[in-house]
Design a protein around this motif. Structure first.
Motif, PDB file in Angstrom:
ATOM      1  N   VAL A   1       0.813  -1.209   0.000  1.00  0.00           N
ATOM      2  CA  VAL A   1       0.000   0.000   0.000  1.00  0.00           C
ATOM      3  C   VAL A   1       0.849   1.262   0.000  1.00  0.00           C
ATOM      4  CG1 VAL A   1      -2.011  -1.068   1.082  1.00  0.00           C
ATOM      5  CG2 VAL A   1      -0.249  -0.048   2.526  1.00  0.00           C
ATOM      6  N   LYS A   2       2.139   1.136   0.237  1.00  0.00           N
ATOM      7  CA  LYS A   2       3.026   2.302   0.177  1.00  0.00           C
ATOM      8  C   LYS A   2       3.194   2.788  -1.262  1.00  0.00           C
ATOM      9  CE  LYS A   2       5.710   1.437   4.326  1.00  0.00           C
ATOM     10  NZ  LYS A   2       7.056   1.281   4.884  1.00  0.00           N
ATOM     11  N   LYS A   3       2.904   1.913  -2.220  1.00  0.00           N
ATOM     12  CA  LYS A   3       2.967   2.230  -3.650  1.00  0.00           C
ATOM     13  C   LYS A   3       4.337   2.760  -4.069  1.00  0.00           C
ATOM     14  CE  LYS A   3      -1.952   3.013  -4.126  1.00  0.00           C
ATOM     15  NZ  LYS A   3      -3.004   3.895  -4.565  1.00  0.00           N
ATOM     16  N   GLU A   4       5.379   2.144  -3.546  1.00  0.00           N
ATOM     17  CA  GLU A   4       6.740   2.551  -3.879  1.00  0.00           C
ATOM     18  C   GLU A   4       7.378   1.638  -4.921  1.00  0.00           C
ATOM     19  OE1 GLU A   4       8.778   2.603  -0.142  1.00  0.00           O
ATOM     20  OE2 GLU A   4       7.687   4.363   0.575  1.00  0.00           O
ATOM     21  N   VAL A   5       6.960   0.376  -4.957  1.00  0.00           N
ATOM     22  CA  VAL A   5       7.579  -0.590  -5.864  1.00  0.00           C
ATOM     23  C   VAL A   5       6.488  -1.296  -6.664  1.00  0.00           C
ATOM     24  CG1 VAL A   5       9.015  -2.655  -6.042  1.00  0.00           C
ATOM     25  CG2 VAL A   5       9.459  -1.008  -4.229  1.00  0.00           C
ATOM     26  N   GLU A   6       6.662  -1.297  -7.989  1.00  0.00           N
ATOM     27  CA  GLU A   6       5.762  -2.044  -8.862  1.00  0.00           C
ATOM     28  C   GLU A   6       6.437  -3.354  -9.239  1.00  0.00           C
ATOM     29  OE1 GLU A   6       2.902   0.594 -11.566  1.00  0.00           O
ATOM     30  OE2 GLU A   6       5.028   0.838 -12.043  1.00  0.00           O
ATOM     31  N   ILE A   7       5.711  -4.442  -9.048  1.00  0.00           N
ATOM     32  CA  ILE A   7       6.223  -5.743  -9.455  1.00  0.00           C
ATOM     33  C   ILE A   7       5.361  -6.254 -10.599  1.00  0.00           C
ATOM     34  CG2 ILE A   7       7.136  -6.236  -7.154  1.00  0.00           C
ATOM     35  CD1 ILE A   7       4.798  -8.141  -6.711  1.00  0.00           C
ATOM     36  N   ASP A   8       5.912  -7.196 -11.368  1.00  0.00           N
ATOM     37  CA  ASP A   8       5.183  -7.787 -12.484  1.00  0.00           C
ATOM     38  C   ASP A   8       4.861  -9.228 -12.123  1.00  0.00           C
ATOM     39  OD1 ASP A   8       5.481  -5.577 -14.532  1.00  0.00           O
ATOM     40  OD2 ASP A   8       7.576  -5.924 -14.012  1.00  0.00           O
ATOM     41  N   THR A   9       3.587  -9.613 -12.260  1.00  0.00           N
ATOM     42  CA  THR A   9       3.175 -10.969 -11.932  1.00  0.00           C
ATOM     43  C   THR A   9       2.441 -11.593 -13.107  1.00  0.00           C
ATOM     44  OG1 THR A   9       1.136 -10.137 -10.937  1.00  0.00           O
ATOM     45  CG2 THR A   9       2.979 -10.527  -9.454  1.00  0.00           C
ATOM     46  N   CYS A  10       2.547 -12.908 -13.195  1.00  0.00           N
ATOM     47  CA  CYS A  10       1.872 -13.652 -14.256  1.00  0.00           C
ATOM     48  C   CYS A  10       0.547 -14.186 -13.721  1.00  0.00           C
ATOM     49  CB  CYS A  10       2.753 -14.804 -14.740  1.00  0.00           C
ATOM     50  SG  CYS A  10       1.963 -15.792 -16.030  1.00  0.00           S
ATOM     51  N   ALA A  11      -0.516 -13.882 -14.413  1.00  0.00           N
ATOM     52  CA  ALA A  11      -1.846 -14.358 -14.004  1.00  0.00           C
ATOM     53  C   ALA A  11      -2.001 -15.849 -14.241  1.00  0.00           C
ATOM     54  CB  ALA A  11      -2.925 -13.595 -14.759  1.00  0.00           C
ATOM     55  N   ASN A  12      -1.175 -16.408 -15.097  1.00  0.00           N
ATOM     56  CA  ASN A  12      -1.287 -17.819 -15.427  1.00  0.00           C
ATOM     57  C   ASN A  12      -0.503 -18.705 -14.455  1.00  0.00           C
ATOM     58  OD1 ASN A  12      -2.213 -19.922 -17.213  1.00  0.00           O
ATOM     59  ND2 ASN A  12      -0.108 -20.071 -17.931  1.00  0.00           N
ATOM     60  N   CYS A  13       0.778 -18.419 -14.244  1.00  0.00           N
ATOM     61  CA  CYS A  13       1.622 -19.295 -13.419  1.00  0.00           C
ATOM     62  C   CYS A  13       1.950 -18.701 -12.049  1.00  0.00           C
ATOM     63  CB  CYS A  13       2.911 -19.638 -14.149  1.00  0.00           C
ATOM     64  SG  CYS A  13       4.071 -18.252 -14.331  1.00  0.00           S
ATOM     65  N   ALA A  14       1.535 -17.472 -11.780  1.00  0.00           N
ATOM     66  CA  ALA A  14       1.761 -16.772 -10.512  1.00  0.00           C
ATOM     67  C   ALA A  14       3.237 -16.482 -10.255  1.00  0.00           C
ATOM     68  CB  ALA A  14       1.148 -17.520  -9.336  1.00  0.00           C
ATOM     69  N   GLY A  15       4.038 -16.451 -11.297  1.00  0.00           N
ATOM     70  CA  GLY A  15       5.438 -16.072 -11.150  1.00  0.00           C
ATOM     71  C   GLY A  15       5.554 -14.567 -10.947  1.00  0.00           C
ATOM     72  N   VAL A  16       6.714 -14.143 -10.409  1.00  0.00           N
ATOM     73  CA  VAL A  16       6.952 -12.727 -10.118  1.00  0.00           C
ATOM     74  C   VAL A  16       8.251 -12.289 -10.773  1.00  0.00           C
ATOM     75  CG1 VAL A  16       7.393 -11.040  -8.289  1.00  0.00           C
ATOM     76  CG2 VAL A  16       5.722 -12.848  -7.922  1.00  0.00           C
ATOM     77  N   TRP A  17       8.209 -11.156 -11.482  1.00  0.00           N
ATOM     78  CA  TRP A  17       9.398 -10.561 -12.097  1.00  0.00           C
ATOM     79  C   TRP A  17       9.735  -9.275 -11.353  1.00  0.00           C
ATOM     80  CZ3 TRP A  17      13.506 -11.194 -14.937  1.00  0.00           C
ATOM     81  CH2 TRP A  17      14.176 -10.065 -15.431  1.00  0.00           C
ATOM     82  N   LEU A  18      10.998  -9.173 -10.926  1.00  0.00           N
ATOM     83  CA  LEU A  18      11.482  -7.957 -10.293  1.00  0.00           C
ATOM     84  C   LEU A  18      12.603  -7.374 -11.136  1.00  0.00           C
ATOM     85  CD1 LEU A  18      11.751  -9.043  -6.543  1.00  0.00           C
ATOM     86  CD2 LEU A  18       9.871  -7.879  -7.675  1.00  0.00           C
ATOM     87  N   ASP A  19      12.497  -6.086 -11.421  1.00  0.00           N
ATOM     88  CA  ASP A  19      13.573  -5.390 -12.112  1.00  0.00           C
ATOM     89  C   ASP A  19      14.724  -5.174 -11.134  1.00  0.00           C
ATOM     90  OD1 ASP A  19      12.338  -4.946 -14.704  1.00  0.00           O
ATOM     91  OD2 ASP A  19      10.978  -3.577 -13.672  1.00  0.00           O
ATOM     92  N   MET A  20      15.863  -4.785 -11.673  1.00  0.00           N
ATOM     93  CA  MET A  20      17.045  -4.551 -10.859  1.00  0.00           C
ATOM     94  C   MET A  20      16.739  -3.568  -9.723  1.00  0.00           C
ATOM     95  SD  MET A  20      20.697  -2.893 -11.923  1.00  0.00           S
ATOM     96  CE  MET A  20      20.012  -1.259 -12.063  1.00  0.00           C
ATOM     97  N   GLY A  21      17.144  -3.931  -8.518  1.00  0.00           N
ATOM     98  CA  GLY A  21      16.997  -3.071  -7.346  1.00  0.00           C
ATOM     99  C   GLY A  21      15.665  -3.159  -6.643  1.00  0.00           C
ATOM    100  N   GLU A  22      14.661  -3.757  -7.256  1.00  0.00           N
ATOM    101  CA  GLU A  22      13.336  -3.797  -6.626  1.00  0.00           C
ATOM    102  C   GLU A  22      13.317  -4.699  -5.390  1.00  0.00           C
ATOM    103  OE1 GLU A  22      10.312  -2.671 -10.268  1.00  0.00           O
ATOM    104  OE2 GLU A  22      10.654  -4.801  -9.863  1.00  0.00           O
ATOM    105  N   LEU A  23      14.035  -5.821  -5.415  1.00  0.00           N
ATOM    106  CA  LEU A  23      14.064  -6.706  -4.244  1.00  0.00           C
ATOM    107  C   LEU A  23      14.677  -5.968  -3.055  1.00  0.00           C
ATOM    108  CD1 LEU A  23      13.514  -9.455  -2.995  1.00  0.00           C
ATOM    109  CD2 LEU A  23      15.794 -10.165  -3.724  1.00  0.00           C
ATOM    110  N   ASN A  24      15.721  -5.233  -3.275  1.00  0.00           N
ATOM    111  CA  ASN A  24      16.367  -4.462  -2.214  1.00  0.00           C
ATOM    112  C   ASN A  24      15.389  -3.452  -1.623  1.00  0.00           C
ATOM    113  OD1 ASN A  24      18.365  -3.603  -0.520  1.00  0.00           O
ATOM    114  ND2 ASN A  24      19.529  -2.513  -2.067  1.00  0.00           N
TER     115      ASN A  24
END
Length: 175
Positions: free
Chosen positions: A85-108
């Motif tokens: 809810v802080k709306k600081e980081v956008e992540i990309d998720t797959c609706a089919n397999c529920a995988g998650v993609w993070l761009d560089m630095g987002e995990l940190n």
């Protein structure tokens, strides 16, 4: 597998028995298969520290405005949503397999937001209450008012049509 952002080949890294795909020497993105991401997103989870400093190629440019496809599923575009809810980081998720993609630095950045899952959930609950609390309270009062009116009508009907039902002392019917 191929990186969805820069088209480099993923490096497969095993961390605590979990196979994670990283774009090592490319854009520095990370692909987590179903439910893997939750094992790396909090600061107390030591396994995630290995993923904080992925070597990148400074010449690789990634347009973060372009929607990317899932590296596992054919022709599925990843959905972009906020991690919290802080709306600081956008992540990309797959609706089919529920995988998650993070761009560089987002995990940190994600690991710095909340100390635990409970803290993240409490923040989400507070935001929900702030957004919907007044309307829910209004609906609750409206429901209580309608219930009170229904009870009044039921009491009037009891007065008009009294019931002398005594279990076992009546032949057919309550009136």
């Amino acid at each position: 597998m191929e990186c969805p952002a820069c088209k480099s080949t993923f490096a497969h890294v095993e961390i605590d028995g979990i196979q994670v795909d990283i774009c090592k020497g490319g854009c520095g993105g990370i692909w987590f298969d179903t439910f893997e991401f939750r094992k790396f997103d909090e600061p107390h989870e030591e396994a995630g520290t290995e993923l904080l400093n992925i070597p990148v190629d400074p010449t690789v440019k990634v347009d973060r405005e372009v929607r990317i496809n899932c590296p596992k599923c054919d022709n599925i575009t990843l959905m972009r949503n906020f991690f919290s809810v802080k709306k600081e980081v956008e992540i990309d998720t797959c609706a089919n397999c529920a995988g998650v993609w993070l761009d560089m630095g987002e995990l940190n950045h994600i690991r710095k937001q909340y100390a635990s899952e409970e803290e993240r959930k409490a923040d989400a609950a507070a935001a929900f209450d702030e957004m919907f609390g007044p309307e829910l309270e209004r609906l609750k009062l409206e429901r209580e008012h309608k219930l009170e009116n229904a009870r009044r009508i039921a009491n009037m009907l009891k007065f008009i049509c009294p019931s002398y039902y005594l279990p076992g002392n009546q032949d057919g019917g309550a009136f």
